[in-house]
Design a protein around this motif. Sequence first.
Motif, PDB file in Angstrom:
ATOM      1  N   ALA A 270       0.840  -1.198   0.000  1.00  0.00           N
ATOM      2  CA  ALA A 270       0.000   0.000   0.000  1.00  0.00           C
ATOM      3  C   ALA A 270       0.877   1.250   0.000  1.00  0.00           C
ATOM      4  O   ALA A 270       1.914   1.291   0.669  1.00  0.00           O
ATOM      5  N   GLU A 271       0.467   2.265  -0.767  1.00  0.00           N
ATOM      6  CA  GLU A 271       1.246   3.492  -0.861  1.00  0.00           C
ATOM      7  C   GLU A 271       0.988   4.435   0.292  1.00  0.00           C
ATOM      8  O   GLU A 271       1.806   5.308   0.570  1.00  0.00           O
ATOM      9  N   SER A 278      -1.940  -4.945  -2.660  1.00  0.00           N
ATOM     10  CA  SER A 278      -2.591  -5.711  -3.732  1.00  0.00           C
ATOM     11  C   SER A 278      -3.105  -7.041  -3.220  1.00  0.00           C
ATOM     12  O   SER A 278      -4.189  -7.499  -3.599  1.00  0.00           O
ATOM     13  N   GLU A 279      -2.361  -7.646  -2.307  1.00  0.00           N
ATOM     14  CA  GLU A 279      -2.779  -8.942  -1.764  1.00  0.00           C
ATOM     15  C   GLU A 279      -4.089  -8.804  -0.989  1.00  0.00           C
ATOM     16  O   GLU A 279      -5.021  -9.601  -1.170  1.00  0.00           O
ATOM     17  N   SER A 280      -4.191  -7.765  -0.142  1.00  0.00           N
ATOM     18  CA  SER A 280      -5.417  -7.566   0.638  1.00  0.00           C
ATOM     19  C   SER A 280      -6.580  -7.185  -0.265  1.00  0.00           C
ATOM     20  O   SER A 280      -7.723  -7.630  -0.063  1.00  0.00           O
ATOM     21  N   LEU A 281      -6.327  -6.354  -1.281  1.00  0.00           N
ATOM     22  CA  LEU A 281      -7.382  -5.933  -2.202  1.00  0.00           C
ATOM     23  C   LEU A 281      -7.945  -7.126  -2.952  1.00  0.00           C
ATOM     24  O   LEU A 281      -9.179  -7.285  -3.042  1.00  0.00           O
ATOM     25  N   VAL A 282      -7.088  -7.979  -3.482  1.00  0.00           N
ATOM     26  CA  VAL A 282      -7.557  -9.154  -4.228  1.00  0.00           C
ATOM     27  C   VAL A 282      -8.303 -10.105  -3.305  1.00  0.00           C
ATOM     28  O   VAL A 282      -9.329 -10.697  -3.686  1.00  0.00           O
ATOM     29  N   ARG A 283      -7.830 -10.243  -2.072  1.00  0.00           N
ATOM     30  CA  ARG A 283      -8.506 -11.152  -1.131  1.00  0.00           C
ATOM     31  C   ARG A 283      -9.939 -10.693  -0.883  1.00  0.00           C
ATOM     32  O   ARG A 283     -10.863 -11.522  -0.816  1.00  0.00           O
ATOM     33  N   LEU A 300     -12.456  -1.001   1.056  1.00  0.00           N
ATOM     34  CA  LEU A 300     -12.527  -0.808  -0.391  1.00  0.00           C
ATOM     35  C   LEU A 300     -12.808   0.648  -0.737  1.00  0.00           C
ATOM     36  O   LEU A 300     -12.213   1.226  -1.652  1.00  0.00           O
ATOM     37  N   SER A 301     -13.745   1.242  -0.003  1.00  0.00           N
ATOM     38  CA  SER A 301     -14.106   2.637  -0.257  1.00  0.00           C
ATOM     39  C   SER A 301     -12.904   3.547  -0.057  1.00  0.00           C
ATOM     40  O   SER A 301     -12.612   4.402  -0.895  1.00  0.00           O
ATOM     41  N   ASN A 302     -12.198   3.381   1.054  1.00  0.00           N
ATOM     42  CA  ASN A 302     -11.023   4.225   1.329  1.00  0.00           C
ATOM     43  C   ASN A 302      -9.945   4.028   0.269  1.00  0.00           C
ATOM     44  O   ASN A 302      -9.297   4.984  -0.167  1.00  0.00           O
ATOM     45  N   HIS A 303      -9.753   2.762  -0.139  1.00  0.00           N
ATOM     46  CA  HIS A 303      -8.714   2.458  -1.120  1.00  0.00           C
ATOM     47  C   HIS A 303      -8.989   3.151  -2.447  1.00  0.00           C
ATOM     48  O   HIS A 303      -8.122   3.859  -2.988  1.00  0.00           O
ATOM     49  N   PHE A 304     -10.204   2.957  -2.983  1.00  0.00           N
ATOM     50  CA  PHE A 304     -10.500   3.512  -4.297  1.00  0.00           C
ATOM     51  C   PHE A 304     -10.683   5.028  -4.245  1.00  0.00           C
ATOM     52  O   PHE A 304     -10.406   5.721  -5.228  1.00  0.00           O
ATOM     53  N   ARG A 305     -11.145   5.552  -3.126  1.00  0.00           N
ATOM     54  CA  ARG A 305     -11.196   7.010  -2.988  1.00  0.00           C
ATOM     55  C   ARG A 305      -9.797   7.598  -3.120  1.00  0.00           C
ATOM     56  O   ARG A 305      -9.580   8.591  -3.816  1.00  0.00           O
TER      57      ARG A 305
END
Length: 470
Positions: A270-271, A278-283, A300-305
């Motif tokens: 994560a940046e 990426s591992e947590s997102l895909v999971r 998910l919301s925080n990530h894509f925001r």
Amino acid sequence: MLESQLEDLRMDLDSIRCEKKQLEIQLQKLQQLISVKESQLNEMGYEKIKERMVQIMNRLDEIPKIVSNLYQEDGRWQNTQEQCQKNILENASLIEVQSTKTENYKKYYESELDLGYVSIEEKNPVYVHKHVVSSYPNLKNKDTLGNDLQTVFFMNRGFLQDYNLHFITLFDNQEDTMARLDIKARYKGKQIDFTMLLKQLEIDIEKQSELVSSQDRHLIEDVLVNTISSKICIHIRSSKRWIETMNKYMKEMNTSSTLKLGLQWKSKKAENEDELSSESLVRILEKDLQLLKESDFQALSNHFRSKIKCARRNAEDPNSNLSFHQAMKDLLDYRSWFDFTIMYEIGNEKRKELTNNRFYVFSGGEKAMAMYVPLFSAVAAKFAYASEDAPLIIALDEAFAGVDSKNIDSMFGLIKKFGFDYIMNSQVLWGDYPNVDALAIYELYRQNDAKYVTTIRYEWDGHVKRLVGA
């Protein structure tokens, strides 16, 4: 007569002797008197008095010169006094002018404060000046600031065209030095200050953020989870199978070599704290919608925001040619979520990442293996999804450039193991190697200044190369 003269001389001599004795007595008395006087003078400080008298005489000699200098100095001081009196009169006039300016500037300062652009608690002008100088060391002059303001205004006016931004001149009934440019806007039919527009926009943004937050779940469920995520997961699973197949081929190719190669597909970290690795997102994306927790939706919301915000910032960068649409495509490109890494083992050494530094110390054969085994394995893994009767053809431009002749035969051996047919071109490569069972070879030949190219055909049967038609 002679006797008489001698007698006279004798008497004169006696008289002289008598006088001499008297003179000696007087001299002795004088010497005693001198000695007494000297003693008295010494007791009275004669040497000091003498020294002081010398100083006084020297000083008396200097007095005329000093008097002359004093007359000159007096003249200079009189001139200085006259100039100072003149300066006093001039400064009094300047003080009166500056006092008037001070009162005016105080009035101007208060007018500036009333504009609402100063947001510090202390209103003392001296404090404000120090604050501005320390906070903005590169503050430019008024003309430059005015030009910068207009430049920024015209650069961003298009983004706020709905608010009808326009310039006005303030304090135009005062001195020219006080003239100011200000920006007015129209919001909901009313003309307001630009600072008020900013506050209203902040309120609107906050309200919109609340609306967006309430719709985040719907967006994530309908778009990300139900539609995009399923497609992304299919591609990710396909990529994982492709990598497994590549590693299988590379493992088989390395059975006769001490160099063993493999491919690793690593998830990116994560940046920032709002994003997922990426591992947590895909999971999370691989989970069934009904099994997702509220914390999963929030993550998910925080990530894509965060990602969308970054994409928008990059798209708005004047130095970037990337559109927001392209930035969003890059954001959802699952391939950018991972890094490919080639790993290697030599003998019983521990498995390591193949870096440029390590590659350059490989032998010629090891370098050839490191370059072409992953390449051929990747192609073979793609061919694995083709139908059984599909041709397995590869094409190489400048085939095996940089590989020595000894190791080229090993490369043809790799191609043979993979079962590839191939088309290659090269300036020096003929292809007549033991690992090549059969090969059609065409040499391109062009005579000097000819406008055409002739082909000369050869055939290689695994043992002998012969000219066709000879």
